[in-house]
Motif scaffolding. Structure first.
Motif, PDB file in Angstrom:
ATOM      1  N   ASN A 294       0.862  -1.183   0.000  1.00  0.00           N
ATOM      2  CA  ASN A 294       0.000   0.000   0.000  1.00  0.00           C
ATOM      3  C   ASN A 294       0.893   1.226   0.000  1.00  0.00           C
ATOM      4  O   ASN A 294       1.709   1.405   0.919  1.00  0.00           O
ATOM      5  N   HIS A 295       0.759   2.069  -1.020  1.00  0.00           N
ATOM      6  CA  HIS A 295       1.528   3.313  -1.089  1.00  0.00           C
ATOM      7  C   HIS A 295       0.582   4.474  -0.798  1.00  0.00           C
ATOM      8  O   HIS A 295      -0.356   4.726  -1.563  1.00  0.00           O
ATOM      9  N   HIS A 296       0.807   5.169   0.297  1.00  0.00           N
ATOM     10  CA  HIS A 296      -0.072   6.264   0.694  1.00  0.00           C
ATOM     11  C   HIS A 296       0.378   7.539  -0.016  1.00  0.00           C
ATOM     12  O   HIS A 296       1.494   8.027   0.198  1.00  0.00           O
ATOM     13  N   GLN A 297      -0.498   8.048  -0.862  1.00  0.00           N
ATOM     14  CA  GLN A 297      -0.165   9.200  -1.691  1.00  0.00           C
ATOM     15  C   GLN A 297       0.211  10.410  -0.853  1.00  0.00           C
ATOM     16  O   GLN A 297       1.134  11.147  -1.183  1.00  0.00           O
ATOM     17  N   ASN A 298      -0.493  10.614   0.246  1.00  0.00           N
ATOM     18  CA  ASN A 298      -0.167  11.717   1.141  1.00  0.00           C
ATOM     19  C   ASN A 298       0.916  11.264   2.118  1.00  0.00           C
ATOM     20  O   ASN A 298       0.655  10.496   3.037  1.00  0.00           O
ATOM     21  N   GLY A 299       2.125  11.706   1.889  1.00  0.00           N
ATOM     22  CA  GLY A 299       3.234  11.337   2.764  1.00  0.00           C
ATOM     23  C   GLY A 299       4.146  10.282   2.190  1.00  0.00           C
ATOM     24  O   GLY A 299       5.280  10.119   2.649  1.00  0.00           O
ATOM     25  N   GLY A 300       3.656   9.519   1.205  1.00  0.00           N
ATOM     26  CA  GLY A 300       4.496   8.548   0.533  1.00  0.00           C
ATOM     27  C   GLY A 300       4.861   7.322   1.344  1.00  0.00           C
ATOM     28  O   GLY A 300       5.769   6.580   0.971  1.00  0.00           O
ATOM     29  N   LYS A 301       4.166   7.070   2.456  1.00  0.00           N
ATOM     30  CA  LYS A 301       4.490   5.903   3.271  1.00  0.00           C
ATOM     31  C   LYS A 301       4.066   4.628   2.538  1.00  0.00           C
ATOM     32  O   LYS A 301       3.050   4.594   1.852  1.00  0.00           O
ATOM     33  N   ARG A 302       4.850   3.584   2.696  1.00  0.00           N
ATOM     34  CA  ARG A 302       4.568   2.305   2.058  1.00  0.00           C
ATOM     35  C   ARG A 302       4.492   1.220   3.124  1.00  0.00           C
ATOM     36  O   ARG A 302       5.421   1.040   3.900  1.00  0.00           O
ATOM     37  N   ARG A 303       3.374   0.504   3.156  1.00  0.00           N
ATOM     38  CA  ARG A 303       3.183  -0.585   4.107  1.00  0.00           C
ATOM     39  C   ARG A 303       2.659  -1.810   3.359  1.00  0.00           C
ATOM     40  O   ARG A 303       1.935  -1.676   2.376  1.00  0.00           O
ATOM     41  N   PRO A 304       2.981  -3.008   3.815  1.00  0.00           N
ATOM     42  CA  PRO A 304       2.485  -4.202   3.129  1.00  0.00           C
ATOM     43  C   PRO A 304       0.985  -4.373   3.302  1.00  0.00           C
ATOM     44  O   PRO A 304       0.443  -4.139   4.385  1.00  0.00           O
TER      45      PRO A 304
ATOM     46  N   ASP B  52       6.649 -13.365  -3.267  1.00  0.00           N
ATOM     47  CA  ASP B  52       7.223 -12.141  -3.829  1.00  0.00           C
ATOM     48  C   ASP B  52       6.276 -10.949  -3.749  1.00  0.00           C
ATOM     49  O   ASP B  52       5.060 -11.093  -3.942  1.00  0.00           O
ATOM     50  N   PHE B  53       6.842  -9.757  -3.503  1.00  0.00           N
ATOM     51  CA  PHE B  53       6.101  -8.521  -3.697  1.00  0.00           C
ATOM     52  C   PHE B  53       6.071  -8.226  -5.194  1.00  0.00           C
ATOM     53  O   PHE B  53       7.130  -8.155  -5.835  1.00  0.00           O
ATOM     54  N   VAL B  54       4.872  -8.073  -5.751  1.00  0.00           N
ATOM     55  CA  VAL B  54       4.757  -7.937  -7.205  1.00  0.00           C
ATOM     56  C   VAL B  54       4.030  -6.671  -7.655  1.00  0.00           C
ATOM     57  O   VAL B  54       4.056  -6.334  -8.842  1.00  0.00           O
ATOM     58  N   ALA B  55       3.383  -5.956  -6.754  1.00  0.00           N
ATOM     59  CA  ALA B  55       2.597  -4.795  -7.178  1.00  0.00           C
ATOM     60  C   ALA B  55       2.474  -3.785  -6.046  1.00  0.00           C
ATOM     61  O   ALA B  55       2.771  -4.081  -4.885  1.00  0.00           O
ATOM     62  N   VAL B  56       2.014  -2.590  -6.431  1.00  0.00           N
ATOM     63  CA  VAL B  56       1.795  -1.501  -5.466  1.00  0.00           C
ATOM     64  C   VAL B  56       0.382  -0.970  -5.659  1.00  0.00           C
ATOM     65  O   VAL B  56      -0.029  -0.651  -6.783  1.00  0.00           O
ATOM     66  N   ASN B  57      -0.343  -0.885  -4.568  1.00  0.00           N
ATOM     67  CA  ASN B  57      -1.697  -0.343  -4.542  1.00  0.00           C
ATOM     68  C   ASN B  57      -1.630   1.082  -4.001  1.00  0.00           C
ATOM     69  O   ASN B  57      -1.193   1.311  -2.882  1.00  0.00           O
ATOM     70  N   ARG B  58      -2.049   2.039  -4.818  1.00  0.00           N
ATOM     71  CA  ARG B  58      -1.970   3.437  -4.398  1.00  0.00           C
ATOM     72  C   ARG B  58      -3.198   3.801  -3.558  1.00  0.00           C
ATOM     73  O   ARG B  58      -4.338   3.605  -3.982  1.00  0.00           O
ATOM     74  N   VAL B  59      -2.942   4.355  -2.385  1.00  0.00           N
ATOM     75  CA  VAL B  59      -4.014   4.802  -1.490  1.00  0.00           C
ATOM     76  C   VAL B  59      -4.086   6.319  -1.576  1.00  0.00           C
ATOM     77  O   VAL B  59      -3.123   7.022  -1.272  1.00  0.00           O
TER      78      VAL B  59
END
Length: 238
Positions: free
Chosen positions: A111-121, A184-191
């Protein structure tokens, strides 16, 4: 790729697809965007198998339409605000080829949080019906589906607005066979603030609870305990 007014994200999504080490059929199914989406699409037109842009019957119908236009052995959809990690599709194809009995394969996702750019699984785990009944343990951007399985279940349900992916995992499991998980990590979901999940939590829970009841036969207590926090409290603190 279903898309509607996501021009600010579309180029990154398409770039991540065409950087994969595989021959691909890519269809962009745009719902009549009024932003810069068509400008972005035109830059990629020479690489696309096809695209269209007009008002349609919603995301699920657009996904079914796009996939029906292709002929590849494996299918998936990537929402235009998400993206693949390098080599993702090749790793999932390799796993699917090694497990021909699997209806689909899925990996891990950020999960990529658009506000702040934090990334969490994202919460993703190996498949079991019991765990799937408690929560959606499969993250849609990190999936690859066998076309024969997709055709057998008829794709996603156009009557669903929020949980067409969760419903699809259930139907693939029940009618074709269990999905297979890869680490494997294969994708990013933008929040971000415009996602359907962020803006319609009540409908999300209503659809999810109904389909768990339909596919699993009963609704675990967890859904009723988590609903007040996820629907009302998260809406307040957003």
């Amino acid at each position: 790729m279903p898309s509607f007014n996501q021009g600010r994200f579309l180029n990154q999504a398409l770039t991540s697809i065409f950087e994969q080490d595989l021959p691909l059929e890519v269809f962009v199914v745009d719902g009549g965007s009024t932003d810069n989406s068509l400008e972005v699409i035109s830059q990629w037109e020479h690489r696309l198998a096809g695209y269209r842009s007009h008002k349609d019957d919603g995301q699920a119908a657009a996904i079914n339409e796009g996939i029906s236009r292709g002929s590849a052995k494996y299918v998936c959809w990537l929402n235009s605000d998400d993206w693949f990690l390098p080599g993702a599709l090749a790793r999932m194809v390799k796993a699917a080829e090694a497990m021909p009995e699997a209806s689909m394969v899925y990996g891990r996702c950020w999960n990529h949080h658009q506000n702040g750019g934090k990334r969490r699984p994202v919460w993703v785990e190996p498949f079991s019906e019991r765990r799937l009944a408690l929560r959606c343990i499969i993250s849609q951007p990190a999936t690859l589906i066998r076309r024969s399985a997709w055709d057998r279940v008829g794709g996603v349900d156009p009557s669903l607005q929020m949980t067409m992916d969760y419903d699809l995992w259930w139907r693939l499991y029940k009618r074709v066979g269990a999905p297979e998980f890869i680490e494997d990590f294969v994708a990013v979901n933008r929040v971000h603030e415009a996602t359907k999940t962020s803006n319609n939590r009540r409908l999300h829970y209503k659809e999810a609870i109904n389909l768990v009841r339909r596919h699993h036969g009963r609704v675990p207590l967890k859904w009723w305990l988590a609903q007040p926090y996820s629907v009302w409290w998260k809406s307040i603190i957003r």
